[in-house]
Structures are given as C-alpha cells and as structure tokens.
Design a protein around this motif. Structure first.
Motif, PDB file in Angstrom:
ATOM      1  N   VAL A 166      14.049  74.715  63.644  1.00  0.00           N
ATOM      2  CA  VAL A 166      13.592  75.468  64.816  1.00  0.00           C
ATOM      3  C   VAL A 166      14.329  74.913  66.043  1.00  0.00           C
ATOM      4  O   VAL A 166      14.445  73.703  66.201  1.00  0.00           O
ATOM      5  CB  VAL A 166      12.073  75.313  64.995  1.00  0.00           C
ATOM      6  N   GLY A 167      14.859  75.803  66.869  1.00  0.00           N
ATOM      7  CA  GLY A 167      15.650  75.368  68.020  1.00  0.00           C
ATOM      8  C   GLY A 167      17.132  75.439  67.773  1.00  0.00           C
ATOM      9  O   GLY A 167      17.938  75.290  68.697  1.00  0.00           O
ATOM     10  N   GLY A 168      17.528  75.656  66.515  1.00  0.00           N
ATOM     11  CA  GLY A 168      18.926  75.873  66.206  1.00  0.00           C
ATOM     12  C   GLY A 168      19.740  74.659  65.811  1.00  0.00           C
ATOM     13  O   GLY A 168      20.950  74.773  65.616  1.00  0.00           O
ATOM     14  N   VAL A 169      19.108  73.508  65.703  1.00  0.00           N
ATOM     15  CA  VAL A 169      19.865  72.303  65.335  1.00  0.00           C
ATOM     16  C   VAL A 169      20.287  72.395  63.879  1.00  0.00           C
ATOM     17  O   VAL A 169      19.451  72.620  62.991  1.00  0.00           O
ATOM     18  CB  VAL A 169      19.018  71.040  65.563  1.00  0.00           C
ATOM     19  N   SER A 170      21.584  72.222  63.623  1.00  0.00           N
ATOM     20  CA  SER A 170      22.086  72.296  62.257  1.00  0.00           C
ATOM     21  C   SER A 170      21.658  71.070  61.463  1.00  0.00           C
ATOM     22  O   SER A 170      21.752  69.936  61.938  1.00  0.00           O
ATOM     23  CB  SER A 170      23.605  72.392  62.253  1.00  0.00           C
ATOM     24  N   HIS A 171      21.209  71.330  60.253  1.00  0.00           N
ATOM     25  CA  HIS A 171      20.777  70.240  59.367  1.00  0.00           C
ATOM     26  C   HIS A 171      21.643  70.144  58.118  1.00  0.00           C
ATOM     27  O   HIS A 171      21.276  69.430  57.191  1.00  0.00           O
ATOM     28  CB  HIS A 171      19.308  70.409  58.999  1.00  0.00           C
ATOM     29  N   GLY A 172      22.768  70.869  58.108  1.00  0.00           N
ATOM     30  CA  GLY A 172      23.651  70.690  56.969  1.00  0.00           C
ATOM     31  C   GLY A 172      24.478  71.918  56.658  1.00  0.00           C
ATOM     32  O   GLY A 172      24.106  73.046  57.020  1.00  0.00           O
ATOM     33  N   TRP A 173      25.587  71.665  56.008  1.00  0.00           N
ATOM     34  CA  TRP A 173      26.504  72.711  55.565  1.00  0.00           C
ATOM     35  C   TRP A 173      26.759  72.569  54.070  1.00  0.00           C
ATOM     36  O   TRP A 173      26.805  71.443  53.543  1.00  0.00           O
ATOM     37  CB  TRP A 173      27.843  72.605  56.288  1.00  0.00           C
ATOM     38  N   GLY A 174      26.935  73.682  53.418  1.00  0.00           N
ATOM     39  CA  GLY A 174      27.355  73.657  52.037  1.00  0.00           C
ATOM     40  C   GLY A 174      28.834  73.309  51.937  1.00  0.00           C
ATOM     41  O   GLY A 174      29.538  73.198  52.947  1.00  0.00           O
ATOM     42  N   GLN A 175      29.300  73.174  50.701  1.00  0.00           N
ATOM     43  CA  GLN A 175      30.691  72.764  50.473  1.00  0.00           C
ATOM     44  C   GLN A 175      31.672  73.906  50.674  1.00  0.00           C
ATOM     45  O   GLN A 175      32.870  73.693  50.788  1.00  0.00           O
ATOM     46  CB  GLN A 175      30.835  72.182  49.053  1.00  0.00           C
ATOM     47  N   GLY A 176      31.161  75.124  50.727  1.00  0.00           N
ATOM     48  CA  GLY A 176      32.015  76.293  50.888  1.00  0.00           C
ATOM     49  C   GLY A 176      32.377  76.907  49.550  1.00  0.00           C
ATOM     50  O   GLY A 176      32.582  76.202  48.564  1.00  0.00           O
ATOM     51  N   THR A 177      32.443  78.226  49.536  1.00  0.00           N
ATOM     52  CA  THR A 177      32.847  78.945  48.331  1.00  0.00           C
ATOM     53  C   THR A 177      33.842  80.028  48.733  1.00  0.00           C
ATOM     54  O   THR A 177      33.626  80.755  49.716  1.00  0.00           O
ATOM     55  CB  THR A 177      31.627  79.537  47.593  1.00  0.00           C
ATOM     56  N   GLN A 178      34.926  80.123  47.997  1.00  0.00           N
ATOM     57  CA  GLN A 178      35.997  81.057  48.340  1.00  0.00           C
ATOM     58  C   GLN A 178      35.654  82.463  47.872  1.00  0.00           C
ATOM     59  O   GLN A 178      35.265  82.659  46.716  1.00  0.00           O
ATOM     60  CB  GLN A 178      37.313  80.613  47.709  1.00  0.00           C
ATOM     61  N   VAL A 179      35.807  83.407  48.785  1.00  0.00           N
ATOM     62  CA  VAL A 179      35.705  84.825  48.461  1.00  0.00           C
ATOM     63  C   VAL A 179      37.050  85.457  48.796  1.00  0.00           C
ATOM     64  O   VAL A 179      37.520  85.369  49.926  1.00  0.00           O
ATOM     65  CB  VAL A 179      34.579  85.504  49.266  1.00  0.00           C
ATOM     66  N   THR A 180      37.656  86.074  47.790  1.00  0.00           N
ATOM     67  CA  THR A 180      38.940  86.725  47.983  1.00  0.00           C
ATOM     68  C   THR A 180      38.823  88.182  47.563  1.00  0.00           C
ATOM     69  O   THR A 180      38.409  88.471  46.437  1.00  0.00           O
ATOM     70  CB  THR A 180      40.040  86.038  47.173  1.00  0.00           C
ATOM     71  N   VAL A 181      39.187  89.068  48.484  1.00  0.00           N
ATOM     72  CA  VAL A 181      39.117  90.504  48.215  1.00  0.00           C
ATOM     73  C   VAL A 181      40.540  91.043  48.224  1.00  0.00           C
ATOM     74  O   VAL A 181      41.228  90.985  49.248  1.00  0.00           O
ATOM     75  CB  VAL A 181      38.260  91.227  49.264  1.00  0.00           C
TER      76      VAL A 181
END
Length: 114
Positions: free
Chosen positions: A97-112
């Motif tokens: 709540v308030g917008g503070v980031s608590h983490g990011w995933g490792q990322g996943t590639q999407v290719t179209v």
C-alpha cells in the motif's frame, strides 16, 4: 521483500496467445506486470490489487487480461491478439500500500513473430 517466480513466456506468432503466471512468497497489496523491450524503458502493462482494482496500459487494453488468485498469491496475465510490438521481457512486480516496491521477478521473455 517478496520472492516472485514467473513462468509462461515463449515464442508465438502474431495473433496468438500466451499466459504468464507469477507466484509470490506471501500476500502483497498489489501485483503487476511490467515489460522492457530492447533499448526501451521498463513500462507498466497491468496491475491488480488484492481488492480487485485493475489498471492497464492503453496499448494492451482489450487484448490482455490480468487476474489474481489471492489464496495462491499468484497473478496471471492472459495475452491475446499478440503483436510483434509486444515482444519484451516481462517482469512481475509486487507493491505494498502506498506503492513501495517489494520485489521483482526474474523476467520472462515473450517474443511475437510477424
């Protein structure tokens, strides 16, 4: 911090569909998807709160659907009618709540492909 594990990226032809999943290690107020294409800044794709409030980037409205299973601490991104310009690394993000980031995933590639 929240640990986030993503899955579901891949290669698809234009007009096709993909579904991304992101599982969080604990409950968090909002979960969302961002993407970053080569040479571009990371941008918000969609976000959903634990209460079900949703926001989409204009570029994906009507094509992407974000949903959330609070019991599983998991957020999904159903992507339909994919376009080559949707090609990017997609990152899951968790915020308090308030917008503070608590983490990011490792990322996943999407290719179209066109």
């Amino acid at each position: 911090q929240v640990q986030l594990v993503e899955s579901g990226g891949g290669l698809v032809q234009a007009g096709g569909s993909l579904r991304l999943s992101c599982a969080a290690s604990r409950s968090i107020f909002s979960m969302g998807w961002y993407r970053q294409a080569p040479g571009k800044q990371r941008e918000l794709v969609a976000i959903i709160t634990s209460g079900g409030s949703i926001s989409y980037a204009d570029s994906v409205k009507g094509r992407f659907t974000i949903s959330r299973d609070n019991a599983k601490n998991t957020v999904y991104l159903q992507m339909n009618s994919l376009k080559p310009e949707d090609t990017a690394v997609y990152y899951c993000n968790a915020r308090a709540v308030g917008g503070v980031s608590h983490g990011w995933g490792q990322g996943t590639q999407v290719t179209v492909s066109s």
